[in-house]
Each structure stands twice: as C-alpha cells, then as structure tokens.
Write a protein that holds these residues in place. Structure first.
Motif, PDB file in Angstrom:
ATOM      1  N   ASP A 238       0.834  -1.206   0.000  1.00 55.35           N
ATOM      2  CA  ASP A 238       0.000   0.000   0.000  1.00 55.35           C
ATOM      3  C   ASP A 238       0.869   1.257   0.000  1.00 55.35           C
ATOM      4  N   LEU A 239       1.900   1.254   0.849  1.00 57.19           N
ATOM      5  CA  LEU A 239       2.794   2.407   0.930  1.00 57.19           C
ATOM      6  C   LEU A 239       3.565   2.588  -0.370  1.00 57.19           C
ATOM      7  N   ALA A 240       4.002   1.483  -0.949  1.00 54.42           N
ATOM      8  CA  ALA A 240       4.740   1.549  -2.219  1.00 54.42           C
ATOM      9  C   ALA A 240       3.853   2.087  -3.332  1.00 54.42           C
ATOM     10  N   PHE A 241       2.589   1.652  -3.332  1.00 52.65           N
ATOM     11  CA  PHE A 241       1.664   2.074  -4.373  1.00 52.65           C
ATOM     12  C   PHE A 241       1.426   3.594  -4.298  1.00 52.65           C
ATOM     13  N   GLU A 242       1.191   4.097  -3.096  1.00 49.27           N
ATOM     14  CA  GLU A 242       0.967   5.532  -2.968  1.00 49.27           C
ATOM     15  C   GLU A 242       2.231   6.307  -3.340  1.00 49.27           C
ATOM     16  N   PHE A 243       3.394   5.801  -2.939  1.00 48.65           N
ATOM     17  CA  PHE A 243       4.664   6.446  -3.301  1.00 48.65           C
ATOM     18  C   PHE A 243       4.810   6.502  -4.814  1.00 48.65           C
ATOM     19  N   LEU A 244       4.447   5.409  -5.490  1.00 50.19           N
ATOM     20  CA  LEU A 244       4.517   5.355  -6.957  1.00 50.19           C
ATOM     21  C   LEU A 244       3.605   6.417  -7.574  1.00 50.19           C
ATOM     22  N   ILE A 245       2.393   6.538  -7.046  1.00 52.21           N
ATOM     23  CA  ILE A 245       1.447   7.516  -7.586  1.00 52.21           C
ATOM     24  C   ILE A 245       1.956   8.936  -7.375  1.00 52.21           C
ATOM     25  N   LEU A 246       2.465   9.227  -6.190  1.00 48.28           N
ATOM     26  CA  LEU A 246       2.905  10.585  -5.868  1.00 48.28           C
ATOM     27  C   LEU A 246       4.153  11.004  -6.638  1.00 48.28           C
ATOM     28  N   THR A 247       5.006  10.055  -6.974  1.00 52.59           N
ATOM     29  CA  THR A 247       6.241  10.381  -7.698  1.00 52.59           C
ATOM     30  C   THR A 247       6.085  10.251  -9.214  1.00 52.59           C
ATOM     31  N   ALA A 248       4.958   9.648  -9.678  1.00 50.42           N
ATOM     32  CA  ALA A 248       4.722   9.408 -11.107  1.00 50.42           C
ATOM     33  C   ALA A 248       5.860   8.599 -11.727  1.00 50.42           C
ATOM     34  N   ALA A 249       6.460   7.727 -10.929  1.00 50.95           N
ATOM     35  CA  ALA A 249       7.584   6.915 -11.394  1.00 50.95           C
ATOM     36  C   ALA A 249       7.081   5.592 -11.971  1.00 50.95           C
ATOM     37  N   ARG A 250       7.955   4.903 -12.664  1.00 49.86           N
ATOM     38  CA  ARG A 250       7.627   3.601 -13.214  1.00 49.86           C
ATOM     39  C   ARG A 250       7.704   2.540 -12.115  1.00 49.86           C
ATOM     40  N   THR A 251       6.991   1.439 -12.335  1.00 46.03           N
ATOM     41  CA  THR A 251       6.905   0.389 -11.322  1.00 46.03           C
ATOM     42  C   THR A 251       8.279  -0.130 -10.910  1.00 46.03           C
ATOM     43  N   GLY A 252       9.115  -0.479 -11.900  1.00 46.15           N
ATOM     44  CA  GLY A 252      10.435  -1.028 -11.584  1.00 46.15           C
ATOM     45  C   GLY A 252      11.314  -0.048 -10.848  1.00 46.15           C
ATOM     46  N   GLU A 253      11.196   1.236 -11.159  1.00 41.21           N
ATOM     47  CA  GLU A 253      11.998   2.261 -10.493  1.00 41.21           C
ATOM     48  C   GLU A 253      11.651   2.341  -9.009  1.00 41.21           C
ATOM     49  N   VAL A 254      10.359   2.206  -8.699  1.00 40.98           N
ATOM     50  CA  VAL A 254       9.915   2.281  -7.304  1.00 40.98           C
ATOM     51  C   VAL A 254      10.271   1.009  -6.546  1.00 40.98           C
ATOM     52  N   LEU A 293       5.566   8.678   4.007  1.00 42.76           N
ATOM     53  CA  LEU A 293       5.497   7.274   3.580  1.00 42.76           C
ATOM     54  C   LEU A 293       6.823   6.559   3.830  1.00 42.76           C
ATOM     55  N   LEU A 294       7.923   7.234   3.552  1.00 45.41           N
ATOM     56  CA  LEU A 294       9.233   6.627   3.757  1.00 45.41           C
ATOM     57  C   LEU A 294       9.500   6.369   5.239  1.00 45.41           C
ATOM     58  N   ASN A 295       9.088   7.284   6.094  1.00 39.35           N
ATOM     59  CA  ASN A 295       9.257   7.077   7.537  1.00 39.35           C
ATOM     60  C   ASN A 295       8.397   5.918   8.020  1.00 39.35           C
ATOM     61  N   GLN A 296       7.209   5.755   7.417  1.00 43.55           N
ATOM     62  CA  GLN A 296       6.346   4.635   7.787  1.00 43.55           C
ATOM     63  C   GLN A 296       6.949   3.309   7.365  1.00 43.55           C
ATOM     64  N   VAL A 297       7.453   3.275   6.123  1.00 49.37           N
ATOM     65  CA  VAL A 297       7.945   2.005   5.595  1.00 49.37           C
ATOM     66  C   VAL A 297       9.208   1.559   6.322  1.00 49.37           C
ATOM     67  N   LYS A 298       9.940   2.517   6.911  1.00 51.67           N
ATOM     68  CA  LYS A 298      11.138   2.153   7.681  1.00 51.67           C
ATOM     69  C   LYS A 298      10.788   1.228   8.837  1.00 51.67           C
ATOM     70  N   LEU A 299       9.593   1.381   9.388  1.00 50.31           N
ATOM     71  CA  LEU A 299       9.169   0.536  10.500  1.00 50.31           C
ATOM     72  C   LEU A 299       8.984  -0.911  10.054  1.00 50.31           C
ATOM     73  N   PHE A 300       8.607  -1.096   8.783  1.00 57.06           N
ATOM     74  CA  PHE A 300       8.401  -2.447   8.243  1.00 57.06           C
ATOM     75  C   PHE A 300       9.693  -3.045   7.692  1.00 57.06           C
ATOM     76  N   ALA A 301      10.542  -2.190   7.131  1.00 57.80           N
ATOM     77  CA  ALA A 301      11.684  -2.682   6.345  1.00 57.80           C
ATOM     78  C   ALA A 301      13.025  -2.454   7.020  1.00 57.80           C
ATOM     79  N   ALA A 302      13.034  -2.477   8.339  1.00 59.38           N
ATOM     80  CA  ALA A 302      14.284  -2.236   9.063  1.00 59.38           C
ATOM     81  C   ALA A 302      15.345  -3.260   8.666  1.00 59.38           C
ATOM     82  N   GLY A 303      16.519  -2.766   8.318  1.00 57.35           N
ATOM     83  CA  GLY A 303      17.639  -3.657   7.996  1.00 57.35           C
ATOM     84  C   GLY A 303      17.785  -3.989   6.529  1.00 57.35           C
ATOM     85  N   SER A 304      16.782  -3.685   5.705  1.00 60.96           N
ATOM     86  CA  SER A 304      16.880  -4.004   4.283  1.00 60.96           C
ATOM     87  C   SER A 304      17.445  -2.816   3.517  1.00 60.96           C
TER      88      SER A 304
END
Length: 407
Positions: A238-254, A293-304
């Motif tokens: 969900d967070l990735a999808f919204e980030f993709l929409i807000l940046t107008a970036a391509r799927t692979g780039e995100v 969104l990036l601060n939120q995703v850090k809680l899920f993706a710690a260490g990656s």
C-alpha cells in the motif's frame, strides 16, 4: 597370356596402391602414396593420417583428410576425389573443409548465446529474464532443437501460430526475438540469405488493432483510490503504491528503490541511470507526503537495503503485490496507467509548462535542438509540480494555487 603358360599375372591398380591389410602392416614413419595425390602419412609416434596433395587455383596445396582411426581408406579416396573435382572446377576445397568443420548451433544454443551477450547492455535483470523465458516457452518447442541454418518460414509459423491471436503482444515480442537470434546467426556465419522473420507476417492472420496506451484510472478518481490505500492496517505494498502515484515513477523504479538513493534532508530521490528507461540519472523531488510514507515504511523494512523489500528483505517486492492491490479494489486499470493520470491532470488542471511535466515523467526531449540547449533538469520547478500533485491526490484541493481557469 597367363592362361596359356599357366602363369597368373597380377593386374596393377596405380590409383589404388594401398590396401587395408597393407596399411595395417606399415610401421615405418614416412609418406605412402595411394595414387592421384592421396598419401598416408605415418608419424614417428606411429599415428597414421591422410593427406591430399593437389593444385588449387594454380598453387600446390596439401589438404589433411583426417586420421586413419576416423577415416577409412575408402572414405579417404572418396574425399580426395571430391576435393580434386572441386579444384578442377576452380573451387576452393579448403574453404569447403572449413565450412564442413564448423559446428552450426541449434536455435536453443544460439538464443542463449545472444541472451548472454545482450544481457550486459540491458538495464535490469527482469527484462533479461523475460527475454529468454518467452523464447523458452513459445519458441523452443518448435525451434529449440533445430539448427539455425535449417530454420525457415514454416518453423517460425509453427511457433507463432498458437499465440498470434490469443497473446498478441507476447507473440510480437517472440517474433522480434526470434528475428534477433537469426540475425546473430547470419552475422556469425551460420546462416545466409534473408531473415525468414521478415516475411512471416504475410503468412499470419491480421491481429486486432493494438491498444496504444496502458489503461489509466481517470485522474479525478485518483484521490478516492489513494484513500482506499491509506489506513491503520496499511501494508508495504500500500505504501509503495501511494509512493509510486505521488512520484509518477515507473513500477520497476519504485520497487527497486534503495535507501542510499534517498536524501530525506533534501527531500530528493536519485534514480541511477542503470534503472532508467532513458539510460540517464533522474532526480525526483519528494513531496512532504512521500517523506511520511518513507518514515512509515522504515518501520516495516528495518535492515533491508531496499525501500520496499520482499518478505526476505534481500530482494525487492514483486510487482505482483501492486497488481493484487488493483484486483483487491476490483480495478480494471493498470499500475503504469497512473503516470498517464498524472499527465492528464497536469495538462487539464494546472498551468505548469509542458517541458516541466515531461521532465517529471523522465521523458526524453525528442527535438534535438531543444535537447542541446536544455542543460538543467528543472528540479525546483518540478518540486512545485509534485507538491501540487500530492495535494490533489490527498484531497487538499483548496491548497492548489496553480489551477487553470476552465471557463
């Protein structure tokens, strides 16, 4: 004469001086003539091999015909006869020998060779995998075990016919990739003549008109879509999808974004050239919501190292996760289509210049003169554009001050 005197005379065969039994008995190193330029050469080691001495285009030429263990006396004589005939017709037996010795690869081997050579220039591993996998799935059953010099229109037709109308885009890609393999085979000297792929369309039924664009959600519906993505139970997709929409970036780039590409202090994301379709580095200004969104995703993706990692954390999240989000919302549109929604919104609802909108999508300037004079990336102007887009997507219409009068 022999019958009258009782003495049996032996008929001579000057062109067949050697015999199978006689050859077996030869041990002394040297050259033993069979006639008409054919010799058996015996090395000091005891190895025995055939050699033809003849004249090719006015020049004496010694042509090896192989060792005795692989080539019998009869085979050596036949090969010598063939080469002598070629020499008399002003042909080159040595060139013929080189062609015969050259091993022509199968389509499978040729395709994997081309894949290995081209993969170095491709921007991402996903495309490289898709390139060879489509051939494995759709071309190998009909072409895989055939030598590349034996492939013609009927074989290609057999490969493409089953998918030409049912999987049209895939079929076109398979056709193009088969053509690439056969072009390589010709350049490598394994084929001659025209590429049969160039004529295959005449033998295939007409496909329906292509869909020119990815199905895009109307931009007026994007805010509602994003509202469904948000919530207390928001996941990494969900967070990735919204980030993709807000940046107008391509799927692979995100999906392949890494934390070392993100500058939170400068609110910027720098995508390396290797991951960009245009093959050049692209900076993306991040609206305040993107930072959240990036601060939120850090809680899920710690260490990656990936901003939006898969379950293991060692690889990026699969694009299937975004597709599943679309299906969960019963949407018939595509993920890539959000770039079109952004572009439509920018054209119809704002006064931002065309070049700023195109730069936000990382589109290449097609006009060579314009491209030559444009040195900057319009980053600060794009920052304002993306902030306005984020406000629209978030439903904060009142804060948008660049709306165009539609009256």
């Amino acid at each position: 004469m022999g019958g009258a005197t009782g003495i049996r005379t032996r008929k001579k065969h000057p062109d067949k001086a050697l015999s199978v039994l006689g050859i077996r008995a030869i041990e002394k190193p040297g050259r033993y003539a069979d006639g008409n330029g054919l010799y058996l050469k015996v090395d000091v080691s005891g190895a025995k091999r055939w050699e033809l001495r003849t004249v090719v285009r006015g020049k004496r030429c010694d042509i090896g015909l192989g060792g005795l263990k692989a080539v019998s006396l009869a085979e050596a004589r036949e090969q010598a006869r063939k080469y002598r005939a070629m020499a008399r017709n002003d042909e080159d037996p040595l060139a013929e020998k080189r062609r015969a010795r050259k091993v022509v690869p199968t389509f499978r081997v040729a395709a994997e060779t081309v894949h290995e050579e081209h993969a170095k220039a491709w921007k991402n591993a996903k495309h490289a995998d898709q390139w060879i996998n489509t051939l494995k799935t759709y071309a190998y059953p009909a072409l895989g075990d055939r030598r590349v010099d034996q492939i013609d229109t009927p074989e290609i037709l057999k490969a493409l016919s089953p998918i030409w109308l049912t999987k049209q885009e895939t079929a076109r890609r398979v056709r193009q990739r088969i053509g690439t393999v056969l072009d390589w085979a010709k350049a490598a000297g394994f084929r001659s003549g025209n590429n049969p792929v160039e004529e295959i369309s005449k033998a295939l039924p007409r496909q329906s008109d292509r869909k020119g664009h990815h199905a895009a959600l109307p931009y007026v519906e994007v805010p509602t879509f994003v509202q469904h993505l948000r919530g207390e139970d928001a996941t990494i997709p969900d967070l990735a999808f919204e980030f993709l929409i807000l940046t107008a970036a391509r799927t692979g780039e995100v999906l392949e974004a890494k934390w070392d590409e993100i500058d939170l202090e400068q609110a910027a994301w720098t995508i390396p050239a290797a991951r960009m379709k245009a093959g050049r580095e692209h900076r993306v200004p991040l609206a305040p919501r993107c930072i959240e969104l990036l601060n939120q995703v850090k809680l899920f993706a710690a260490g990656s190292g990936f901003v939006f990692p898969g379950r293991s954390g060692k690889k990026p999240m699969s694009n299937m996760a975004l597709l599943m989000s679309m299906r969960r919302m019963n949407s018939a549109y595509t993920v890539h289509g959000f770039r079109s929604a952004f572009r439509d919104w920018a054209s119809e609802r704002t006064n931002f210049a065309r070049e700023i909108c195109e730069a936000a999508l990382a589109h290449i300037v097609k006009d060579k003169t314009e491209a030559a004079y444009r040195r900057g990336d319009l980053f600060e102007k794009r920052r304002e554009l993306m902030a306005t887009w984020a406000a629209f997507v978030g439903g904060h219409v009142a804060s948008i001050t660049t709306l165009r009068s539609l009256g």
